[in-house]
Design an enzyme around this catalytic site. Sequence first.
Site, PDB file in Angstrom:
ATOM      1  N   GLY A 155       0.820  -1.202   0.000  1.00 46.05           N
ATOM      2  CA  GLY A 155       0.000   0.000   0.000  1.00 46.05           C
ATOM      3  C   GLY A 155       0.856   1.254   0.000  1.00 46.05           C
ATOM      4  O   GLY A 155       1.931   1.283  -0.597  1.00 46.05           O
ATOM      5  N   ILE A 157       2.736   2.753   2.254  1.00 44.28           N
ATOM      6  CA  ILE A 157       4.085   2.621   2.802  1.00 44.28           C
ATOM      7  C   ILE A 157       4.873   1.562   2.050  1.00 44.28           C
ATOM      8  O   ILE A 157       6.009   1.795   1.626  1.00 44.28           O
ATOM      9  CB  ILE A 157       4.023   2.308   4.306  1.00 44.28           C
ATOM     10  CG1 ILE A 157       3.378   3.465   5.060  1.00 44.28           C
ATOM     11  CG2 ILE A 157       5.422   2.029   4.851  1.00 44.28           C
ATOM     12  CD1 ILE A 157       3.164   3.213   6.525  1.00 44.28           C
ATOM     13  N   SER A 176       0.270  -9.927  -0.303  1.00 46.02           N
ATOM     14  CA  SER A 176      -0.781  -9.767   0.689  1.00 46.02           C
ATOM     15  C   SER A 176      -2.003 -10.480   0.136  1.00 46.02           C
ATOM     16  O   SER A 176      -2.052 -10.814  -1.052  1.00 46.02           O
ATOM     17  CB  SER A 176      -1.090  -8.299   0.997  1.00 46.02           C
ATOM     18  OG  SER A 176      -1.746  -7.684  -0.092  1.00 46.02           O
ATOM     19  N   ARG A 177      -2.987 -10.725   0.979  1.00 41.42           N
ATOM     20  CA  ARG A 177      -4.143 -11.502   0.532  1.00 41.42           C
ATOM     21  C   ARG A 177      -4.886 -10.844  -0.630  1.00 41.42           C
ATOM     22  O   ARG A 177      -5.444 -11.512  -1.479  1.00 41.42           O
ATOM     23  CB  ARG A 177      -5.096 -11.724   1.708  1.00 41.42           C
ATOM     24  CG  ARG A 177      -4.610 -12.766   2.702  1.00 41.42           C
ATOM     25  CD  ARG A 177      -5.689 -13.078   3.724  1.00 41.42           C
ATOM     26  NE  ARG A 177      -5.295 -14.183   4.586  1.00 41.42           N
ATOM     27  CZ  ARG A 177      -4.677 -14.045   5.748  1.00 41.42           C
ATOM     28  NH1 ARG A 177      -4.360 -12.835   6.175  1.00 41.42           N
ATOM     29  NH2 ARG A 177      -4.364 -15.101   6.483  1.00 41.42           N
ATOM     30  N   THR A 236       7.809  -2.335  11.124  1.00 37.90           N
ATOM     31  CA  THR A 236       7.477  -0.975  11.560  1.00 37.90           C
ATOM     32  C   THR A 236       5.965  -0.762  11.508  1.00 37.90           C
ATOM     33  O   THR A 236       5.503   0.373  11.544  1.00 37.90           O
ATOM     34  CB  THR A 236       8.173   0.073  10.668  1.00 37.90           C
ATOM     35  OG1 THR A 236       7.793  -0.141   9.297  1.00 37.90           O
ATOM     36  CG2 THR A 236       9.685  -0.018  10.788  1.00 37.90           C
ATOM     37  N   ARG A 238       2.802  -3.150  13.016  1.00 34.72           N
ATOM     38  CA  ARG A 238       2.179  -3.447  14.303  1.00 34.72           C
ATOM     39  C   ARG A 238       2.790  -4.724  14.865  1.00 34.72           C
ATOM     40  O   ARG A 238       2.978  -5.705  14.150  1.00 34.72           O
ATOM     41  CB  ARG A 238       0.659  -3.621  14.160  1.00 34.72           C
ATOM     42  CG  ARG A 238      -0.106  -2.313  14.075  1.00 34.72           C
ATOM     43  CD  ARG A 238      -0.002  -1.539  15.385  1.00 34.72           C
ATOM     44  NE  ARG A 238      -0.742  -0.290  15.356  1.00 34.72           N
ATOM     45  CZ  ARG A 238      -0.211   0.887  15.037  1.00 34.72           C
ATOM     46  NH1 ARG A 238       1.070   0.962  14.683  1.00 34.72           N
ATOM     47  NH2 ARG A 238      -0.952   1.978  15.080  1.00 34.72           N
ATOM     48  N   GLU A 267       3.470  -0.549  24.886  1.00 35.77           N
ATOM     49  CA  GLU A 267       4.269   0.653  24.688  1.00 35.77           C
ATOM     50  C   GLU A 267       3.860   1.713  25.706  1.00 35.77           C
ATOM     51  O   GLU A 267       2.665   1.910  25.937  1.00 35.77           O
ATOM     52  CB  GLU A 267       4.085   1.187  23.268  1.00 35.77           C
ATOM     53  CG  GLU A 267       4.591   0.241  22.194  1.00 35.77           C
ATOM     54  CD  GLU A 267       4.467   0.818  20.784  1.00 35.77           C
ATOM     55  OE1 GLU A 267       4.024   1.974  20.651  1.00 35.77           O
ATOM     56  OE2 GLU A 267       4.811   0.109  19.839  1.00 35.77           O
ATOM     57  N   HIS A 286       9.243   3.052  18.762  1.00 34.08           N
ATOM     58  CA  HIS A 286       8.111   3.477  17.925  1.00 34.08           C
ATOM     59  C   HIS A 286       8.321   4.893  17.381  1.00 34.08           C
ATOM     60  O   HIS A 286       7.530   5.807  17.619  1.00 34.08           O
ATOM     61  CB  HIS A 286       6.797   3.399  18.686  1.00 34.08           C
ATOM     62  CG  HIS A 286       5.624   3.230  17.766  1.00 34.08           C
ATOM     63  ND1 HIS A 286       4.428   2.688  18.162  1.00 34.08           N
ATOM     64  CD2 HIS A 286       5.457   3.553  16.448  1.00 34.08           C
ATOM     65  CE1 HIS A 286       3.580   2.671  17.145  1.00 34.08           C
ATOM     66  NE2 HIS A 286       4.186   3.191  16.099  1.00 34.08           N
TER      67      HIS A 286
END
Length: 339
Positions: A155, A157, A176-177, A236, A238, A267, A286
């Site tokens: 996508g 990023i 990706s799916r 980077t 999740r 976090e 993060h």
Amino acid sequence: MRLRCAVLDDFQRVATEIADWSPVADDVDVVSFDTHFGDEDALAAALAGFDIVVTLRERVAFPASLIARLPRLRLIVASGMRNSVIDYAAAEAHGVTVCGTASSSAPPVELTWALILGLARGIVREGNGLREGGPWQQTVGADLHGRRLGLLGLGKIGSRVAAVGLAFGMRVSAWSRNLTRERADEVGVELAPSKEALLRDADFVSVHLALGDRTRGLLGPAELALLKPTAYLINTSRAAIVDQDALLAALHEGRIAGAGVDVFGTEPLPAGHPMRTAPRLLATPHLGYVSQANYATYYGQAVEAIRAHLDGSPVRRLPVAPAPDAQAVPTRSDSAGRA
């Protein structure tokens, strides 16, 4: 009566400096908190006297139970235009408006490459050795040119990470799916035939998927076992997309060359957490979204949202309804502006 605004998790103490708060200065007192509230009781106590809360990304959850304990609360401004940890139904029921801000995907792309390059060339170890009088040259760097970069997600990023990889002369594949060959061709990368094939073939694997039911635990022990012993994993996106115990085991046992991680299950990361001392791990707290330009946008548009709320015309309200065919759009597999 003047309103009170709480700015959460202002660790660097820059929220009131990096943006112009004068448009709301006559109506709102702003209080910045530079420490994180680790549980709901502490958060409810701290925010009891506030009408407005500005929160960064998805670090602080606002479930129905918390919202019910904040009777003065009337506005939440969350950075970014997607937030999965706010109970929107509860907010509406209690008369709380929720607004977002724009967020750039450039900073997490740049941090992804900082981690890749730091791992590949042993930057931290060599830099520390130089400063501390250690050996002159301790590592032999891993090449990028000619190596395969495997992207989970293509996508906003992921596609920008791909462009940099191509510029380095890497062979780039993605999976990706929902990813189609047309989308892969558009970006100029190969479409991996399966997740497993991508993991087996890649020298560097970078995660750029949104967290959801279908991606939680996507990389577990079986998937990490497919990686080459010379491969690096970068996350980077999740933490929950990668099984954390399985990753720690792979690092401790030397089954992968290393990992670069910017996201964690809890976090801020607690003192003594095994992620703080794991071998072969380059970890950052993060920082994916943390940049001057992004912060200027976050806090500048937070001020706009507060002013608009005071004027009775809320802007950038959340949640944003997804497009009817959102599940079929390949570019939505990535985390927009997330890190």
